[in-house]
Each structure stands twice: as C-alpha cells, then as structure tokens.
Design a protein around this motif. Structure first.
Motif, mmCIF file in Angstrom:
data_model
loop_
_atom_site.group_PDB
_atom_site.id
_atom_site.type_symbol
_atom_site.label_atom_id
_atom_site.label_comp_id
_atom_site.label_asym_id
_atom_site.label_seq_id
_atom_site.Cartn_x
_atom_site.Cartn_y
_atom_site.Cartn_z
ATOM 1 N N GLN A 41 63.173 65.979 53.339
ATOM 2 C CA GLN A 41 62.317 67.271 53.309
ATOM 3 C C GLN A 41 61.053 66.771 52.558
ATOM 4 O O GLN A 41 59.946 67.484 52.343
ATOM 5 N N GLY A 42 61.013 65.973 51.646
ATOM 6 C CA GLY A 42 59.784 65.352 50.842
ATOM 7 C C GLY A 42 59.243 63.964 51.445
ATOM 8 O O GLY A 42 58.558 63.436 50.499
ATOM 9 N N SER A 43 59.551 63.885 52.826
ATOM 10 C CA SER A 43 58.682 62.738 53.559
ATOM 11 C C SER A 43 57.157 62.622 53.135
ATOM 12 O O SER A 43 56.498 63.438 53.151
ATOM 13 N N THR A 44 57.043 61.371 52.886
ATOM 14 C CA THR A 44 55.514 60.937 53.185
ATOM 15 C C THR A 44 54.908 61.406 54.276
ATOM 16 O O THR A 44 55.744 61.388 55.262
ATOM 17 N N GLN A 45 53.641 61.545 54.578
ATOM 18 C CA GLN A 45 53.117 61.915 55.868
ATOM 19 C C GLN A 45 52.342 60.623 56.484
ATOM 20 O O GLN A 45 51.899 59.573 55.674
ATOM 21 N N ILE A 46 52.071 60.763 57.774
ATOM 22 C CA ILE A 46 51.358 59.941 58.490
ATOM 23 C C ILE A 46 50.071 60.130 58.575
ATOM 24 O O ILE A 46 49.794 61.521 59.327
ATOM 25 N N ASP A 47 48.862 59.491 58.457
ATOM 26 C CA ASP A 47 47.785 60.132 58.527
ATOM 27 C C ASP A 47 47.243 59.885 59.779
ATOM 28 O O ASP A 47 46.104 59.002 59.963
ATOM 29 N N ASP A 48 47.480 60.739 60.557
ATOM 30 C CA ASP A 48 46.776 60.743 62.078
ATOM 31 C C ASP A 48 47.291 61.995 62.921
ATOM 32 O O ASP A 48 48.536 62.230 62.853
ATOM 33 N N MET A 49 46.551 62.486 63.374
ATOM 34 C CA MET A 49 46.820 63.768 64.311
ATOM 35 C C MET A 49 46.074 63.402 65.616
ATOM 36 O O MET A 49 45.181 63.460 66.019
ATOM 37 N N GLU A 50 47.171 62.774 66.271
ATOM 38 C CA GLU A 50 46.918 62.220 67.796
ATOM 39 C C GLU A 50 46.617 63.429 68.550
ATOM 40 O O GLU A 50 46.810 64.537 68.452
ATOM 41 N N SER A 51 45.675 62.876 69.739
ATOM 42 C CA SER A 51 45.173 64.128 70.443
ATOM 43 C C SER A 51 46.071 64.786 71.298
ATOM 44 O O SER A 51 45.825 65.926 71.762
ATOM 45 N N PHE A 52 47.353 64.176 71.385
ATOM 46 C CA PHE A 52 48.331 64.931 72.352
ATOM 47 C C PHE A 52 48.896 66.108 71.543
ATOM 48 O O PHE A 52 49.664 66.726 72.050
ATOM 49 N N TRP A 53 48.666 66.243 70.219
ATOM 50 C CA TRP A 53 49.131 67.448 69.522
ATOM 51 C C TRP A 53 48.492 68.798 70.136
ATOM 52 O O TRP A 53 49.043 69.592 70.268
ATOM 53 N N PHE A 54 47.214 68.402 70.375
ATOM 54 C CA PHE A 54 46.253 69.638 71.186
ATOM 55 C C PHE A 54 46.661 69.799 72.747
ATOM 56 O O PHE A 54 47.117 70.885 73.265
ATOM 57 N N ALA A 55 46.913 68.634 73.221
ATOM 58 C CA ALA A 55 47.366 68.350 74.807
ATOM 59 C C ALA A 55 48.517 68.970 74.993
ATOM 60 O O ALA A 55 48.732 69.936 75.949
ATOM 61 N N GLU A 56 49.617 68.797 74.490
ATOM 62 C CA GLU A 56 51.162 68.691 74.793
ATOM 63 C C GLU A 56 51.988 69.490 73.864
ATOM 64 O O GLU A 56 52.431 70.670 74.264
ATOM 65 N N VAL A 57 51.941 69.297 72.559
ATOM 66 C CA VAL A 57 52.721 70.097 71.501
ATOM 67 C C VAL A 57 52.425 71.332 71.765
ATOM 68 O O VAL A 57 53.231 72.166 71.889
ATOM 69 N N LEU A 58 51.162 71.672 71.007
ATOM 70 C CA LEU A 58 50.888 73.109 71.199
ATOM 71 C C LEU A 58 50.613 73.779 72.427
ATOM 72 O O LEU A 58 51.153 75.033 72.311
ATOM 73 N N LYS A 59 50.678 73.041 73.425
ATOM 74 C CA LYS A 59 50.587 73.738 74.969
ATOM 75 C C LYS A 59 51.896 74.090 75.310
ATOM 76 O O LYS A 59 52.055 75.417 75.595
ATOM 77 N N TYR A 60 52.962 73.200 75.085
ATOM 78 C CA TYR A 60 54.052 73.529 75.481
ATOM 79 C C TYR A 60 54.976 74.775 74.547
ATOM 80 O O TYR A 60 55.538 75.650 75.089
ATOM 81 N N LEU A 61 54.571 74.627 73.384
ATOM 82 C CA LEU A 61 55.007 75.830 72.457
ATOM 83 C C LEU A 61 54.508 76.867 72.978
ATOM 84 O O LEU A 61 55.201 78.121 73.104
ATOM 85 N N TYR A 62 53.034 77.118 73.186
ATOM 86 C CA TYR A 62 52.340 78.460 73.401
ATOM 87 C C TYR A 62 52.797 78.918 74.661
ATOM 88 O O TYR A 62 53.267 80.230 74.853
ATOM 89 N N LEU A 63 53.169 78.241 75.663
ATOM 90 C CA LEU A 63 53.473 78.751 77.072
ATOM 91 C C LEU A 63 55.162 79.198 76.905
ATOM 92 O O LEU A 63 55.400 80.054 77.948
ATOM 93 N N THR A 64 55.763 78.582 76.048
ATOM 94 C CA THR A 64 57.161 78.825 76.156
ATOM 95 C C THR A 64 57.196 80.465 75.630
ATOM 96 O O THR A 64 58.053 81.372 76.127
ATOM 97 N N PHE A 65 56.324 81.022 74.881
ATOM 98 C CA PHE A 65 56.162 82.281 74.213
ATOM 99 C C PHE A 65 55.338 83.041 74.950
ATOM 100 O O PHE A 65 55.283 84.104 74.785
ATOM 101 N N ASP A 66 54.663 82.483 76.050
ATOM 102 C CA ASP A 66 53.603 83.155 76.844
ATOM 103 C C ASP A 66 54.148 83.862 78.086
ATOM 104 O O ASP A 66 55.271 83.845 78.582
ATOM 105 N N ASP A 67 53.324 84.773 78.508
ATOM 106 C CA ASP A 67 53.577 85.424 79.959
ATOM 107 C C ASP A 67 54.432 84.435 80.877
ATOM 108 O O ASP A 67 53.532 83.778 81.313
#
Length: 533
Positions: A447-473
């Motif tokens: 829980q105290g892990s160091t972070q990776i300094d990169d936000m890959e473009s697939f954060w927008f394309a995939e992770v947040l889209k699949y999460l959003y659609l799971t809760f969407d109509d």
C-alpha cells in the motif's frame, strides 16, 4: 483433427454470426451504479485536464514529474485514444477540440526519431479515429482522412509478395525494420483496416490485413489452431514453437472471432480458426490451481512443456471466450470464460491494494513449472492463501481484467461483477492519485508502493471506458451492436445474420486436466456432439 471434428467445428463456425443475442435481456442496474459512473467520469476529467495542462499534443502525461513523453511518435496518442471515450461520456466540447487538433497533425511524418509500430499505430490512432468518426455520426470526415494518411504509410510494411508485414516502419524512407515479428502484431489489423476500406472505397487495406491473417491461419502450428508466437515476415515461417494467449499472440486470437462478427462474413475461416484454438486450449492448456481451484490458461513452450504462468495482459481471454461462446451458442465456452474471469479478478482481490499484478504463476496437478525458478518461501505462502503468486508486481494501468469483468456483467447480469468494478474504482481512487492525475504502481501488494511516472494513453481508451460502461445503461454501446477493437474503440456492427444453420451443443462440465489423460480424450466442446444427432 479427425474429419468429424473438422466438420463439427466448421458447422459451428457457420453459426457464429447467427442472431444469437450476446447481452442478457432487461439488465437492471442498482441505484449505486449512477454514483460509480460519475466517479469514473471524474477520473477521466481529472486525468485529461492534467494532460491538457502538462502534455497537450504529446503522447503520454508523466503525472509524477508533471511532464510528458512521446513513445507513439509524438502525434498525441492520448488525444486519439480518448476521443471515443469522450463521446461515450458526452464530453463533446473536448471531443471537438480533439478533432480540431487532429486535423492539423501531419501523420505522414513521425515527430520522433522512433520507427512507427504497425500494431500500436493501427489500434490506437487508426482505430481511435474510425471509432470516433462512427460514434460522432460520421460528421467529421477528417478523421477518416487522417486514418488513411497513416495507413498509406504503413502499407510499405508489406514487402514484395510477402503475406506478413514487418512490425515497424520508417515513414521518411518507407523502409521497414527487417526483423522477426509476432502473430499479434501481424494479425491485429483486420477490424481497423476493413473499416478503413469501407469508408475510403479502397479495398487494399482490407486485402492486406486479411492476407496476413489468412497466412497465419494456414501456417504450420505447434498445436491445432494455435500458431507459434513468433513469425518471420520474410519467409512467412513460424519462429520457435511458443504458444500463449498472452502478449505477442493475444489479439490475433481476439480478432478472429471479432472479425467474423464485425463483417458477418460468409468466410467461416476466421470463426473456425478461433473455435479450433478454443477447442485445443480446452484440451491442452486449461489448468486449475491446486489451491482454490482457480481456472487458468497455461502457456506451451518451445520444448512442449506446460508453463503455469499468467499475466494481466492475457486476462482478456475471459471476456473473449464469453463473447465467442455466446456467438456460437455454446454455454460450455461461456462458463469457462466466466471461470477464467473470476480467476483473473482473484488477482485483484488478493493484493494489498486491490489491484492485480502484471504477471503471476500457480501450481496445478501436473506441477508448477514456469520455465524458471519456482516460488520462493514468501511466494509459496502467498500462493497457499490465494491460489497464485506474483512474479511481476507492477501495475501499468492495464485494462484486461476490467474488460473481461465488463463482458461478464453484460452477459450474465450477476451483480458481483458490478461489485468487482466498484472495488477496482475504489482502489484506483486510493492508490493511483499522484501530484496530478493518476499513475501506475511498482508493487500492487504494498500500500506504500512507489509510483510509475507514466499515464499510458490506454488509461483513457480502455480502463476508464470499460469501467464507465459497466455502470452505464446496458443498452448504451450494447455488445449486440458493437465490436470493440483491442484498444477498446467500439465499431458499429451490422445486424447479426439469421440465415445460418445453428448448432447449439448442450453444456457439459469441463473436466480438469489429469496427467493420466490421453491425447484422444473427448473435449467438452466435442463431447456434446451425440446430443446433436
């Protein structure tokens, strides 16, 4: 493969684009879904605002250092990857800004000294532009123009009469990097290039993409329907004999069944190749852990050994089997896909952060061989508690576990998959924030892990889209109406045909592998044939 089995799979392939419904009818969301959906949208807004401030026009935001990187040729990969999600989230002003930016980019020249990846450029840029064109009701033809600019440069990856393209191109010289490739790079072009041919009227793109896949389908293979991971574009021959549903092979298998559905093609070879791979995998690669009875797909190495390894990247396979099983009206495949999805979710549920690792391993009743050292004492203790152990502890914002979880929800309506998504959302909110936006972790079990300094473009394309659609109509971007490319850009699918004969094997229980089993043991898929006669 016996003639009878070949006939059975071919007949089943013909039914894949039948009118079978993928999504469960009348799905109902609990009252909590609306708040979760808005929370996912907030993650997107926070992330994109930071991208606009610190990395606009570049490929990735570096959220820890508040800077940027250009690993995808400096054309603005995050913009291309975000556009379809913006439309789904109704962020129309940002979408129009993204279109205006894209219209001014010269995609015939790389903005970096790097060569251009045929695979990554296709799934992110070409796929992103075409999906955004469709989702915006085809109001912005410049998106197709820019996709075509890219493809017109990438066609040089096919040299002479070669069926397999090289994986990387120099856009300035039109020369490819002469090197071996893999079946994922060579076999993950059909969805995007087919659509590009449709919208431009130029069949060359579709023909090149299909030529590559058809060569792979008809190549010599280590296991029936399962080509080796490596391939030599110059000779067209396989390189080695490593077989996996993981990286380097993954999206080749993914696109076989998706292309059959997207095109409703009368050519059954794509669906047949996918069904044969699934048939072989059920017989040869499925393994249950001897702790927890979690179901995994193992790898098969050059020495014909089973490697008891898994990865976040490979965890797309649960959703892929669920989708393909529904299209083939085969409950056995769907049920196995659900079990694979549950095992991948367990890699999230078992860590200190509630987020799954990059790679893991396990033991089954045929051993714990991974091609390397077995678990150390700490890993052994973790395995005894969770049914897997971590071999690579980082999380780089990958989507595959949430992707399969999304398919499981839309197909079954079981609210445990909503609970899974809510748990992941909470973990992202707790452990991924940094100075601006969100980023990956070096150790998901700390829980105290160091972070990776990169936000890959697939954060927008995939992770947040699949999460959003799971809760969407659930009727929004329905799995009966859309096919997702491997970067989660949805393409509108035609109405499923209802002119094919339908084969619907009765579901049968999958029997775990035992060392005493023989190569002629009946498969779950084929053992149901007597019910059809």
């Amino acid at each position: 493969m016996t003639p009878f089995r070949h006939w059975f799979l071919a007949t089943l392939a013909a039914s894949v684009v039948s009118a079978e419904q993928v999504q469960k009818s009348c799905l109902e969301l609990p009252d909590s879904a609306a708040a979760h959906k808005e929370a996912v949208k907030d993650l997107f807004v926070t992330s994109y605002e930071a991208y606009q401030k610190y990395a606009w026009g570049h490929d990735d935001l570096l959220p820890v250092s508040e800077s940027y990187s250009d690993g995808r040729n400096g054309w603005g990969a995050s913009i291309a990857d975000a556009m379809s999600t913006m439309l789904i989230m109704n962020l129309t002003e940002w979408f129009e800004q993204a279109v205006n930016y894209t219209a001014d980019v010269d995609f015939t020249i790389s903005n970096t000294s790097d060569t251009v990846s045929l695979f990554e450029t296709t799934i992110r840029y070409v796929g992103g532009f075409i999906s955004a064109y469709e989702l915006s009701e085809k109001k912005y033809p410049v998106l197709i123009e820019k996709a075509q600019d890219l493809a017109d440069q990438m066609v040089y990856a096919w040299v002479g009469e070669q069926s397999i393209p090289y994986g990387f191109m120099n856009f300035t010289t039109h020369q490819p990097t002469v090197a071996t490739s893999n079946i994922a790079e060579a076999g993950t072009l059909t969805l995007e290039w087919n659509r590009l041919s449709e919208y431009t009227g130029n069949s060359t793109y579709q023909e090149l993409a299909e030529k590559s896949v058809q060569h792979i389908i008809n190549s010599s293979v280590p296991l029936p329907g399962m080509p080796a991971q490596g391939i030599n574009p110059k000779t067209g021959n396989p390189v080695g004999g490593y077989v996996t549903w993981g990286g380097g092979s993954d999206s080749y298998f993914e696109y076989l069944i998706k292309y059959a559905r997207l095109t409703n093609t009368d050519d059954n070879s794509y669906a047949d190749a996918w069904l044969t791979a699934v048939d072989t995998s059920m017989k040869t690669l499925l393994r249950t852990s001897d702790v927890g009875n979690w179901l995994y797909l193992a790898d098969y190495d050059d020495d014909k050994n089973i490697r008891h390894v898994g990865s976040h990247l490979a965890c797309f396979y649960g959703g892929n089997w669920i989708l393909g099983g529904k299209l083939a009206s085969n409950d056995t495949m769907v049920n196995i896909g659900l079990q694979l999805t549950d095992a991948c979710w367990n890699t999230y549920a078992s860590t200190a952060t509630g987020i799954g690792p990059e790679a893991f391993a396990y033991a089954s009743n045929d051993g714990n061989y991974t091609g390397g050292a077995g678990p150390d004492p700490g890993q052994f203790a973790f395995y005894n508690a969770h049914g897997f152990y971590i071999t690579s502890s980082d999380y780089i914002l990958r989507p595959e576990v949430l992707e399969s979880n999304f398919y499981a929800w839309r197909v079954t309506g079981d609210t445990k998959y909503l609970d899974n998504a809510a748990s992941a959302l909470s973990s992202f909110q707790d452990f991924l924030p940094t100075t601006v936006a969100y980023t990956g972790l070096n150790d998901v079990n700390d829980q105290g892990s160091t972070q990776i300094d990169d936000m890959e473009s697939f954060w927008f394309a995939e992770v947040l889209k699949y999460l959003y659609l799971t809760f969407d109509d659930p009727t929004h971007i329905s799995l009966d109406d859309y096919v997702f490319n491997t970067e989660s850009h949805p393409f509108k699918a035609p109405a499923a045909k209802d002119t094919y004969g339908s084969v619907s094997p009765q579901p049968v229980p999958w029997q775990p592998f035992s060392p005493e089993s023989t190569s002629t043991a009946p498969l779950p898929l084929v053992s149901s044939i007597p019910a059809l006669l």
